[in-house]
Design a protein around this motif. Structure first.
Motif, PDB file in Angstrom:
ATOM      1  N   ARG A   1      15.410  43.856  89.743  1.00 49.86           N
ATOM      2  CA  ARG A   1      15.460  42.882  88.655  1.00 49.86           C
ATOM      3  C   ARG A   1      16.703  43.107  87.790  1.00 49.86           C
ATOM      4  NH1 ARG A   1       9.801  44.219  88.164  1.00 49.86           N
ATOM      5  NH2 ARG A   1       8.496  42.549  89.036  1.00 49.86           N
TER       6      ARG A   1
ATOM      7  N   LEU B   1      19.691  41.766  89.758  1.00 45.79           N
ATOM      8  CA  LEU B   1      19.724  40.305  89.739  1.00 45.79           C
ATOM      9  C   LEU B   1      20.128  39.769  88.366  1.00 45.79           C
ATOM     10  CD1 LEU B   1      16.464  39.526  91.766  1.00 45.79           C
ATOM     11  CD2 LEU B   1      18.816  39.214  92.544  1.00 45.79           C
TER      12      LEU B   1
ATOM     13  N   PRO C   1      24.584  39.985  94.112  1.00 51.76           N
ATOM     14  CA  PRO C   1      23.556  41.022  94.007  1.00 51.76           C
ATOM     15  C   PRO C   1      23.490  41.866  95.275  1.00 51.76           C
ATOM     16  CG  PRO C   1      22.533  38.930  94.495  1.00 51.76           C
ATOM     17  CD  PRO C   1      23.998  38.646  94.288  1.00 51.76           C
TER      18      PRO C   1
ATOM     19  N   GLU D   1      12.921  40.244  99.059  1.00 49.58           N
ATOM     20  CA  GLU D   1      12.682  38.870  99.502  1.00 49.58           C
ATOM     21  C   GLU D   1      11.847  38.105  98.483  1.00 49.58           C
ATOM     22  OE1 GLU D   1      10.793  36.501 103.391  1.00 49.58           O
ATOM     23  OE2 GLU D   1      10.518  38.673 103.148  1.00 49.58           O
TER      24      GLU D   1
ATOM     25  N   ALA E   1      13.953  37.658  95.054  1.00 52.00           N
ATOM     26  CA  ALA E   1      15.150  36.819  95.172  1.00 52.00           C
ATOM     27  C   ALA E   1      14.887  35.587  96.022  1.00 52.00           C
ATOM     28  CB  ALA E   1      16.304  37.634  95.748  1.00 52.00           C
TER      29      ALA E   1
ATOM     30  N   HIS F   1      17.398  32.594  96.903  1.00 51.70           N
ATOM     31  CA  HIS F   1      18.770  32.970  96.546  1.00 51.70           C
ATOM     32  C   HIS F   1      19.773  32.357  97.519  1.00 51.70           C
ATOM     33  CE1 HIS F   1      22.157  35.440  95.228  1.00 51.70           C
ATOM     34  NE2 HIS F   1      22.401  35.660  96.508  1.00 51.70           N
ATOM     35  N   THR F   2      20.815  31.786  96.971  1.00 55.38           N
ATOM     36  CA  THR F   2      21.924  31.289  97.777  1.00 55.38           C
ATOM     37  C   THR F   2      23.190  32.016  97.342  1.00 55.38           C
ATOM     38  OG1 THR F   2      22.314  29.490  96.214  1.00 55.38           O
ATOM     39  CG2 THR F   2      20.877  29.023  98.104  1.00 55.38           C
TER      40      THR F   2
ATOM     41  N   ILE G   1      24.788  38.111  99.284  1.00 60.36           N
ATOM     42  CA  ILE G   1      23.901  39.220  98.938  1.00 60.36           C
ATOM     43  C   ILE G   1      24.274  40.388  99.839  1.00 60.36           C
ATOM     44  CG2 ILE G   1      22.043  38.578 100.544  1.00 60.36           C
ATOM     45  CD1 ILE G   1      20.074  39.494  98.280  1.00 60.36           C
TER      46      ILE G   1
ATOM     47  N   PHE H   1      16.603  36.085 103.783  1.00 65.57           N
ATOM     48  CA  PHE H   1      17.483  35.373 102.850  1.00 65.57           C
ATOM     49  C   PHE H   1      18.255  34.302 103.617  1.00 65.57           C
ATOM     50  CE2 PHE H   1      16.974  39.734 101.289  1.00 65.57           C
ATOM     51  CZ  PHE H   1      16.455  39.490 100.020  1.00 65.57           C
TER      52      PHE H   1
ATOM     53  N   ALA I   1      21.404  32.657 102.135  1.00 67.81           N
ATOM     54  CA  ALA I   1      22.426  33.548 101.573  1.00 67.81           C
ATOM     55  C   ALA I   1      23.485  33.902 102.608  1.00 67.81           C
ATOM     56  CB  ALA I   1      21.767  34.825 101.050  1.00 67.81           C
TER      57      ALA I   1
END
Length: 323
Positions: free
Chosen positions: A20, A23, A30, A89, A92, A95-96, A99, A150, A153
């Motif tokens: 956290r 992020l 990240p 997972e 996030a 998430h795009t 990473i 992801f 990502a």
């Protein structure tokens, strides 16, 4: 646009809290943190061994040793890795953008892991190649697993090689402590590292090399297929090799924020980065879009407050360099 990230390790034992913080603080790049305080199973070598394909290991009083079957310690390392990826997972989700995950490289693993009959894998040419092949195969599976988690990502795989300079200059002691292992010559190091970059690229990810050692072999790393080199700015000399690698398209990820508690400002750090690139002959508009700012190394030994502050500073420096 300049980005910020961390090297890998964080203090503490709470993965969800650490992720956290990552992020919330680093912004656009990240990374999945490592928490060595949970024990050797979660450390750099334990995590790398959990990725190997076709090679098992167990924990001995002197450290990790390759074996003939999976031991409880390796099962623990694999379980922690899976739990961390599950947690990442979930936290996030959706998430795009980029990473990053981190795995120790073949030269460092060979320098720190023992053969079944003792002494380091580094002592045997065949064992060094076996480690690299196993890691390359395991990374294909690992990358596909992370990409599945992801799916939106762009995955970056950072290969950590803190021991690369010592391995290539004969600086790793033998088990007795009275001698040094023979140096690994550049052609072999290139071959082993190429196995790794090829497997990462073939799996659809971007290979980046991190080393916080002095005198990193820049030309070798650029030739081995890494798309960026992450380094400690305080240990790097602004020499032609850096400029040549950058001109060839190798991005430079600058470790400029102290990894341990310190008093320093984003203005001061940004000035150091500007000075380094200007000595290489590059104006800020040349490198701003290819720059990643980070702490100098992992932050397992930092205080929790400083770990958060260092990531915040990294982002502030990146923003300042864009201004």
């Amino acid at each position: 646009m300049s980005l910020a990230t961390g090297i890998g390790s964080m203090p503490g034992t709470d993965f969800a809290e650490s992720f956290r913080i990552v992020l919330g603080e680093v912004g656009g790049l990240p990374y999945v943190p490592e928490l060595p305080a949970r024990g050797v199973h979660a450390g750099m070598i334990g995590r790398a061994l959990s990725v190997l394909e076709g090679i098992e290991a167990d924990l001995q009083p002197d450290g990790w040793r390759l074996g003939t079957s999976e031991g409880a310690d390796l099962r623990r390392a694999r379980s922690l890795l899976a739990q961390d990826l599950d947690g990442a997972e979930e936290l996030a989700a959706g998430h795009t953008g980029p990473i990053k995950v981190q795995v120790a490289g073949p030269l460092t693993v060979a320098a720190m892991v023992e053969r079944p009959r003792g002494d380091k894998m580094l002592a045997d040419h065949g064992a060094r190649r076996e480690i690299a092949e196993s890691l390359a195969e395991g990374l294909r599976t690992h990358v596909l697993d992370v990409r599945r988690r992801f799916s939106g990502a762009d995955l970056i795989v950072q290969i950590d090689e803190p021991s690369i300079v010592a391995v290539m200059t004969g600086g790793i002691p033998t088990a007795s402590g009275f001698g040094r292992h023979r140096s690994v010559q550049p052609p072999e190091a290139d071959e082993l590292l190429r196995m790794i970059t090829r497997s990462i690229t073939d799996a659809g990810a971007r290979p980046v090399l991190h080393s916080c050692a002095p005198d990193v072999p820049i030309a070798l790393l650029a030739g081995a297929g890494f798309t960026a080199i992450s380094f400690d700015l305080g240990l790097a000399k602004p020499e032609d090799e850096w400029a040549e690698a950058f001109e060839q398209g190798i991005d430079l990820w600058v470790g400029a924020v102290p990894s341990l508690d310190a008093r320093v400002s984003d203005t001061e750090i940004a000035g150091r980065i500007d000075t380094f690139f200007s000595r290489l002959g590059f104006a800020d508009e040349t490198y701003a879009d290819r720059l990643v700012v980070s702490p100098t190394c992992g932050m397992a030994g930092a205080s929790p407050d400083w770990a958060r502050r260092a990531l915040t500073l990294s982002r502030a420096v990146a923003d300042r360099l864009d201004a």
